[in-house]
Design a protein around this motif. Sequence first.
Motif, PDB file in Angstrom:
ATOM      1  N   LEU A  63       2.416   4.488   0.207  1.00  0.00           N
ATOM      2  CA  LEU A  63       2.202   3.871   1.518  1.00  0.00           C
ATOM      3  C   LEU A  63       3.530   3.859   2.268  1.00  0.00           C
ATOM      4  N   CYS A 103      -6.330  -1.270  -0.123  1.00  0.00           N
ATOM      5  CA  CYS A 103      -5.656  -0.079  -0.662  1.00  0.00           C
ATOM      6  C   CYS A 103      -5.288  -0.304  -2.125  1.00  0.00           C
ATOM      7  N   HIS A 107      -1.494  -0.892  -3.749  1.00  0.00           N
ATOM      8  CA  HIS A 107      -0.668  -1.387  -2.636  1.00  0.00           C
ATOM      9  C   HIS A 107       0.634  -1.970  -3.185  1.00  0.00           C
ATOM     10  N   ASP A 153      -2.887  -5.326  -5.776  1.00  0.00           N
ATOM     11  CA  ASP A 153      -4.283  -5.109  -5.407  1.00  0.00           C
ATOM     12  C   ASP A 153      -4.926  -6.420  -4.979  1.00  0.00           C
ATOM     13  N   GLY A 202      -4.755  -0.412   3.793  1.00  0.00           N
ATOM     14  CA  GLY A 202      -4.197   0.918   3.914  1.00  0.00           C
ATOM     15  C   GLY A 202      -3.598   1.179   5.287  1.00  0.00           C
TER      16      GLY A 202
END
Length: 246
Positions: free
Chosen positions: A26, A215, A218, A222, A228
């Motif tokens: 990310l 996402c 992450h 989570d 996201g």
Amino acid sequence: MKEKKVLVLGGCASLGLVQGVTGNGLNVPRLSHARTGGVSFSRTTLNSIFSEKQSEPNLDVLEKDYEKNWIRQDFNKSFLSFVEHKEFDVLLIDFLSERYPLSYPPNSPEKIVTVSDLAKKANVIPKDWCEIAPYEAGRKKDLEKYLFNLVEILKKKEKSPKVIINTVRCDEDFDKENNKSAIILNKHLSSLYDLIRERHDLSEINYEDNVLKACEGHPYGDAPFHFGPSFYECGQKQLKDFMGVV
């Protein structure tokens, strides 16, 4: 262009809009022409903020300084002093912390603190304290009252900051086998947002359901409210529009 200072009263969903999020694939950039100044108030609630301060607890078990600061802020009620004496352009608020219980010492209901995950980890809530469940009817009424008080305090500042509500909700499809808490929180948040709209004329960052997709992997972990890239893109665009930056 001069950077706008954004004060965040909320969780990772709001902090990430300003500070950006990177890691585990990310790569959300920091919001251009904006900064938090290294100060944010998370893992706290308006019920706690507007109550009397508590003695600072022992936080040695927490390793990260920002986590210790969040718990200290909840106990010492420093948010209101910061708001009254510091200058900032935007107050960005979310209400994800409404999922936490509240607690207070026996016979001292005026000394409320937030029973966040960090507060539990640090074991700062004595076992004999009284608890207020997350979705008790009176809490929603109190929150609206305290939000009104906060807005009135901001109006009295020489340069009144813009208040923006980040109307984030959970992704109920993230973990369908264990999504009861997300469904309950979403129902509560929706009723809060409706109440705020009835009583206040505040700016909002809004999201379609297809943007609120959690996402996996992450950087924050989570959770049904760790999203996201599309969430951050949508939220940052609206935030920049409100702030008049590009």
